[in-house]
Structures are given as structure tokens and as C-alpha cells.
Design a protein around this motif. Structure first.
Motif, mmCIF file in Angstrom:
data_model
loop_
_atom_site.group_PDB
_atom_site.id
_atom_site.type_symbol
_atom_site.label_atom_id
_atom_site.label_comp_id
_atom_site.label_asym_id
_atom_site.label_seq_id
_atom_site.Cartn_x
_atom_site.Cartn_y
_atom_site.Cartn_z
ATOM 1 N N ARG A 179 0.837 -1.208 0.000
ATOM 2 C CA ARG A 179 0.000 0.000 0.000
ATOM 3 C C ARG A 179 0.869 1.255 0.000
ATOM 4 O O ARG A 179 0.539 2.257 -0.653
ATOM 5 C CB ARG A 179 -0.936 -0.010 1.212
ATOM 6 C CG ARG A 179 -2.076 -1.031 1.104
ATOM 7 C CD ARG A 179 -3.124 -0.783 2.176
ATOM 8 N NE ARG A 179 -2.600 -1.039 3.517
ATOM 9 C CZ ARG A 179 -2.628 -2.228 4.120
ATOM 10 N NH1 ARG A 179 -3.134 -3.280 3.478
ATOM 11 N NH2 ARG A 179 -2.151 -2.383 5.338
ATOM 12 N N ASP A 182 2.207 1.651 -3.473
ATOM 13 C CA ASP A 182 1.148 2.133 -4.365
ATOM 14 C C ASP A 182 0.917 3.631 -4.172
ATOM 15 O O ASP A 182 0.725 4.372 -5.145
ATOM 16 C CB ASP A 182 -0.154 1.371 -4.106
ATOM 17 C CG ASP A 182 -0.074 -0.096 -4.530
ATOM 18 O OD1 ASP A 182 0.816 -0.415 -5.342
ATOM 19 O OD2 ASP A 182 -0.871 -0.907 -4.031
ATOM 20 N N LEU A 183 0.936 4.073 -2.913
ATOM 21 C CA LEU A 183 0.752 5.489 -2.623
ATOM 22 C C LEU A 183 1.897 6.311 -3.190
ATOM 23 O O LEU A 183 1.695 7.390 -3.769
ATOM 24 C CB LEU A 183 0.648 5.705 -1.108
ATOM 25 C CG LEU A 183 0.399 7.142 -0.628
ATOM 26 C CD1 LEU A 183 -0.919 7.669 -1.182
ATOM 27 C CD2 LEU A 183 0.402 7.205 0.895
ATOM 28 N N SER A 185 3.704 5.493 -5.732
ATOM 29 C CA SER A 185 3.584 5.485 -7.191
ATOM 30 C C SER A 185 2.586 6.532 -7.665
ATOM 31 O O SER A 185 2.776 7.176 -8.701
ATOM 32 C CB SER A 185 3.169 4.100 -7.683
ATOM 33 O OG SER A 185 4.137 3.126 -7.345
ATOM 34 N N GLN A 186 1.509 6.695 -6.892
ATOM 35 C CA GLN A 186 0.489 7.681 -7.256
ATOM 36 C C GLN A 186 0.934 9.101 -6.943
ATOM 37 O O GLN A 186 0.553 10.047 -7.647
ATOM 38 C CB GLN A 186 -0.811 7.364 -6.513
ATOM 39 C CG GLN A 186 -1.427 6.017 -6.890
ATOM 40 C CD GLN A 186 -2.546 5.609 -5.961
ATOM 41 O OE1 GLN A 186 -2.975 6.391 -5.101
ATOM 42 N NE2 GLN A 186 -3.045 4.387 -6.111
ATOM 43 N N GLN A 187 1.737 9.259 -5.895
ATOM 44 C CA GLN A 187 2.225 10.580 -5.500
ATOM 45 C C GLN A 187 3.758 10.530 -5.383
ATOM 46 O O GLN A 187 4.299 10.354 -4.295
ATOM 47 C CB GLN A 187 1.607 11.006 -4.168
ATOM 48 C CG GLN A 187 0.089 11.057 -4.187
ATOM 49 C CD GLN A 187 -0.490 11.534 -2.868
ATOM 50 O OE1 GLN A 187 0.146 12.269 -2.120
ATOM 51 N NE2 GLN A 187 -1.707 11.111 -2.574
ATOM 52 N N GLU A 222 8.486 0.057 -7.755
ATOM 53 C CA GLU A 222 8.398 0.458 -9.148
ATOM 54 C C GLU A 222 9.612 1.325 -9.515
ATOM 55 O O GLU A 222 10.059 2.146 -8.702
ATOM 56 C CB GLU A 222 7.122 1.255 -9.398
ATOM 57 C CG GLU A 222 5.845 0.439 -9.299
ATOM 58 C CD GLU A 222 5.736 -0.563 -10.434
ATOM 59 O OE1 GLU A 222 6.249 -0.285 -11.533
ATOM 60 O OE2 GLU A 222 5.148 -1.635 -10.210
ATOM 61 N N THR A 225 9.124 5.018 -8.889
ATOM 62 C CA THR A 225 9.237 5.411 -7.482
ATOM 63 C C THR A 225 10.702 5.509 -7.074
ATOM 64 O O THR A 225 11.100 6.423 -6.342
ATOM 65 C CB THR A 225 8.510 4.398 -6.588
ATOM 66 O OG1 THR A 225 7.144 4.291 -7.000
ATOM 67 C CG2 THR A 225 8.568 4.817 -5.132
#
Length: 328
Positions: A179, A182-183, A185-187, A222, A225
Motif C-alpha cells: 500500500r 502504491d501510494l 507510485s500515485q504521489q 516500481e 518510485t
């Protein structure tokens, strides 16, 4: 499982830091006072300072060490403040050598390198302090003593990198870590802030980038990131110089603030271009995620330094020439 992962990360990071510190100390003692004299004498132009900063940071495996040396020389009046910009730009390029070496998948040779380094170091003891063997010429003795320590430190660095790589599959099983990734990667700005904070905390951008390379190669992070972490690490690496400069004079503080300004400006410039940065690194090393992160750092630092080098000439003041005596 969480305790096991924390233990692995602590041990792996400790090996990375220990290896780099052993290399830094051995190389700095091997160079001795010659490094300080070289910095003071070889910065007549920003380009020469850039070349010296690059070479000395690569040699010492520590841009922070060269930055601290530059601060001390400015505080001591041995180096004018206007001549330090080229050196600072060079340190950012020279520090890329460590991560580039880690990207070569040399960790399989960690034990042989550790054995070779330890053997050379023991040889210097047997022929030196212990006097079991005939004495060696001074240069040979120093090469065995400090060269062996450098090899052993590099082996520890590789061992830490290999250990961090084993954490990837285990981290992928942890929902909280996924998680968090993922966060990030989004920000991506969170990756930048995290890389800056962790680098400032442990005083080593190469260790933070090496950890990211290990996670990327194992599929736990990623590449995008990791590139954000690389950008943040270049900001966090300024923390040591800033803290040390607080106890010195005005010139040393200006050096530290100049480094922060240069690195922050570079990150602001390349943050919108991080996808292009990763694409260029992927073109150089297709199919090798860890190498891509190392190459992204190198491309970023080389590009920023070359862009900023002309600015250094705005502050450069050529040394004054002695006045010619008037004819009688």
C-alpha cells in the motif's frame, strides 16, 4: 515476519554503510594531506574544480567527504568561496561511481573480494607492526594496507546490497508495504521526500539509492518510485554539510547553502522529466532494473552539473597577477 524484515533491512543497511565508511577512511588516509592541497591548488577555473571534485569523490567514494573538505578549506581561508562551485558540481558526478559499481551484479564476488582485501591487510601487518615477514617498501606497504581495506569495504557493500535484494519477495507479501508503494507510485513527491529524509538520517545517498536498486531488482518497488527516491537522495545528501557548516565561519555556511541551492534546483528541474529520465536509463540498460536506477542517477547528476557549470563562471574571479615593476 515484520521483525525478520526489519532485522534484514537493518543488517543490510549497516553493511552498506560500513563498507562505504571503511572505503572512505582507507582512501582518505591513503591520500593524506595531498587531497587538501590538490583541492586548494587545482581550482583555478570552475572546469578544473569540476574535474577535481569528480575525481576526488570517485576516489574517496564519498561526495560528502569532499564537500566537508571544501567547507574546511573555505573556513581556513585556503580556498576562496567563489572557487568552490566547480568542486561541488563535481562531487555530485563522482558519487555515481558507487551505485554504478553496484549495478554490475558484482555481489557474487563479495566473499573472494573480502578474502583478498583481508589477506592484503594482514600482509601489511605481518611485514610491518608484527615483523614476521621482511619489511616491504613504503609504497607497497601502503598499497597492501589501504588497498586491502578498500577491497574489504567494497565486499561489505556488495554483501549489504545482496542482502537487501533478498527482501523483495518477502516485502511483496506484506500488504502495508505494498500500500505504501502504491501510494508512492500515485504521489511521487512522497518518494522524493522519503529519499531526502532517509538520506539526511543516515548521511549516505548511495546507501539509500542502493537500497532502492535492491528493491527494484526484486520487484518490490516500481522503477518510477525509485527515480523519485534518487531525486530526494540528492537533496538529503546536503544535510551533513549544512550541519557541519553551522560551527564554522560565514564562508563555510555559504558553501553548504550553495550546495543545497544547486541540488534543489536540479531536482525541481528534473522532477517533471522523471519519466524521460527513466526512459533514457532503460534505453541504456534494457531489462536490468537496478542498472536503470544507477544510470538514472548518473544522467541526472551529469546533466545538472553541466547545466550549472556555466553559472559557476559568473562567480569566478581569476587570481590576480602581480603588478609589473615600472621601468626606471
Amino acid at each position: 515476519m515484520v521483525l525478520y524484515l526489519v532485522s534484514l533491512s537493518v543488517v543490510g543497511l549497516a553493511l552498506l554503510l560500513s563498507g562505504m565508511k571503511v572505503m572512505e577512511l582507507a582512501l582518505s588516509q591513503w591520500a593524506g594531506d595531498r587531497m587538501a592541497l590538490a583541492v586548494a591548488r587545482s581550482t583555478s577555473t570552475p572546469l578544473r574544480g569540476f574535474a577535481l571534485g569528480t575525481a576526488s569523490s570517485a576516489l574517496l567514494q564519498s561526495g560528502t567527504a569532499v564537500t566537508l573538505l571544501t567547507i574546511s578549506l573555505v573556513n581556513a581561508g585556503m580556498l576562496p568561496f567563489a572557487r568552490c562551485f566547480g568542486v561541488l558540481l563535481g562531487t555530485n558526478v563522482g558519487t555515481c561511481l558507487t551505485t554504478e559499481l553496484m549495478s554490475l551484479e558484482l555481489h557474487r564476488y563479495g566473499l573472494p573480494l573480502l578474502g583478498a582485501g583481508t589477506g592484503l591487510w594482514l600482509l601489511s601487518l605481518l611485514a610491518g607492526e608484527w615483523r614476521v615477514l621482511p619489511p616491504l617498501p613504503r609504497r607497497v606497504h601502503d598499497a597492501c594496507r589501504f588497498g586491502g581495506a578498500v577491497l574489504a569495504g567494497f565486499a561489505l557493500l556488495l554483501a549489504g546490497f545482496a542482502l537487501l535484494r533478498t527482501m523483495g519477495p518477502l516485502l511483496q507479501q506484506q500488504g502495508a508495504f505494498q500500500r505504501l508503494m502504491d501510494l508512492a507510485s500515485q504521489q511521487p513527491v512522497l518518494g522524493v521526500l522519503g529519499g531526502a529524509a532517509l538520506t539526511a538520517l543516515i548521511h549516505s545517498g548511495a546507501a539509500v539509492i542502493g537500497m532502492s536498486m535492491g528493491f527494484v531488482s526484486a520487484g518490490a518497488m516500481e522503477p518510477g518510485t525509485a527515480v523519485a527516491v534518487v531525486l530526494g537522495a540528492n537533496i538529503g545528501t546536503c544535510a551533513t554539510g549544512l550541519v557541519v557548516s553551522l560551527g564554522g565561519g560565514r564562508g563555510g555556511k555559504l558553501v553548504a547553502l550553495s550546495q543545497i541551492a544547486l541540488n534543489v534546483a536540479g531536482v525541481l528541474l528534473f522532477y517533471p522529466l522523471r519519466h524521460e529520465l527513466l526512459a533514457a536509463a532503460a534505453w541504456i540498460a534494457p531489462g536490468h532494473p537496478a542498472a536503470q536506477i544507477a544510470h538514472a542517477q548518473t544522467i541526472f547528476n551529469v546533466a545538472c552539473s553541466l547545466l550549472a557549470l556555466p553559472i559557476a563562471y559568473l562567480f569566478h574571479k581569476p587570481p590576480a597577477r602581480p603588478a609589473m615593476p615600472k621601468a626606471a
